[in-house]
Design a protein around this motif. Structure first.
Motif, PDB file in Angstrom:
ATOM      1  N   VAL A   1       0.824  -0.800   0.175  1.00 20.81           N
ATOM      2  CA  VAL A   1       0.928   0.661   0.218  1.00 20.81           C
ATOM      3  C   VAL A   1       0.518   1.211  -1.138  1.00 20.81           C
ATOM      4  CG1 VAL A   1       2.454   2.637   0.592  1.00 20.81           C
ATOM      5  CG2 VAL A   1       2.766   0.529   1.930  1.00 20.81           C
TER       6      VAL A   1
ATOM      7  N   GLU B   1       9.420   1.910   9.834  1.00 21.84           N
ATOM      8  CA  GLU B   1       9.830   0.702   9.104  1.00 21.84           C
ATOM      9  C   GLU B   1      11.137   0.109   9.622  1.00 21.84           C
ATOM     10  OE1 GLU B   1      12.216   1.574   5.106  1.00 21.84           O
ATOM     11  OE2 GLU B   1      10.165   2.292   4.957  1.00 21.84           O
TER      12      GLU B   1
ATOM     13  N   LEU C   1       8.389   4.321   5.135  1.00 26.77           N
ATOM     14  CA  LEU C   1       7.174   4.241   5.930  1.00 26.77           C
ATOM     15  C   LEU C   1       7.500   4.542   7.388  1.00 26.77           C
ATOM     16  CD1 LEU C   1       5.770   0.931   4.405  1.00 26.77           C
ATOM     17  CD2 LEU C   1       5.117   3.273   3.805  1.00 26.77           C
TER      18      LEU C   1
END
Length: 283
Positions: A210, A178, A175
């Motif tokens: 997610v 992250e 991500l």
């Protein structure tokens, strides 16, 4: 002679009728979930000698009472009604609801195995370790190796059906941001739905889910009223949308995790700043 790859949903073998004598083949079916038992049933009906190799103690795959791959989380209900899932010649019990629990589906698959004489075809506790072409004259054959209680076995088959499903290894996409987000607080963590079981593990936290498909929506629903705030990152979302009454915010792909625990809009997409209402420390 064929190695077939089956999905975990269902498998139906169609056998052509010819004037030539029908040959009976020895077939290894790897996996005793829904695809495996249905495949074994129709192989048996066509006169073939099928053997099911199942790592667990009974048929059912991930829906069994004690699965070897425990991916089905507590509280899950199927997203298809029983009238769609059931075999045309074996109904679910009339007492069960349309959308059923893991336990109910596991019991149905086991009942299916008993009804069509499939349990006696199964080798339980069997972990298949290798499938390879066997040295043989004429039509190709396959050597299957497996272990039961750490004892190795092998045999040769005319064909192999691989019906192990596709839920063994989680996919963990990276991500944006992250690493910085994780470094900002040692209590933060990223986990996969494979390891999710109970919403109480996230009580009072802000959670980013997610994925907006079946399991993502299901888990987000379970977190409602338990987590402090739920964010759902999904493909169909084009800009951050907050539903304050439900304490949920939908955010688009490209949303970034920030070191301070907040979320930022995708770069070059809709402002570039931090998202607004409801933002809090992410977990």
């Amino acid at each position: 002679t064929t190695v077939c790859m089956c999905s975990a949903a269902a498998a139906v073998l169609s056998v052509a009728t010819t004037s030539a004598p029908r040959l009976s083949r020895r077939v290894a079916v790897i996996g005793g979930g829904s695809a495996g038992v249905v495949t074994a049933r129709f192989l048996k009906r066509a006169g073939h000698d099928a053997t099911i190799f199942e790592a667990g103690s009974t048929v059912g795959g991930v829906w069994a009472d004690n699965p070897t791959n425990d991916v089905v989380y507590k509280g899950l209900h199927t997203n298809l009604p029983t009238v769609v899932m059931q075999s045309p010649d074996l109904d679910f019990a009339s007492s069960v609801p349309s959308y059923i629990t893991k336990e109910m589906l596991g019991q149905y698959i086991e009942a299916y195995g008993r009804e069509f004489g499939l349990l006696q075809l199964a080798t339980f506790g069997a972990t298949v370790t290798r499938v390879a072409p066997a040295a043989s004259e004429g039509a190709p054959r396959w050597t299957v190796e497996w272990t039961v209680d750490d004892v190795a076995h092998s045999d040769v088959f005319d064909a192999v059906v691989v019906a192990t499903g596709h839920y063994n290894k989680p996919y963990m996409p990276s991500l944006p941001g992250e690493e910085n987000w994780l470094a900002g607080d040692a209590a933060r963590r990223i986990t996969h739905s494979l390891h999710y079981d109970d919403p109480d593990d996230f009580r009072g936290q802000s959670v980013l889910v997610v994925g907006g498909r079946s399991s993502g929506v299901d888990i987000a629903r379970m977190l409602y009223g338990v987590a402090e705030w739920v964010y759902v990152l999904e493909k169909k979302c084009t800009s951050a949308t907050t539903h304050a009454a439900e304490a949920v915010t939908h955010v688009p792909l490209g949303t970034r995790l920030c070191r301070n625990g907040r979320l930022a809009a995708p770069r070059g997409g809709g402002g570039g700043g931090e998202e607004g209402e409801g933002e809090g420390e992410g977990e």
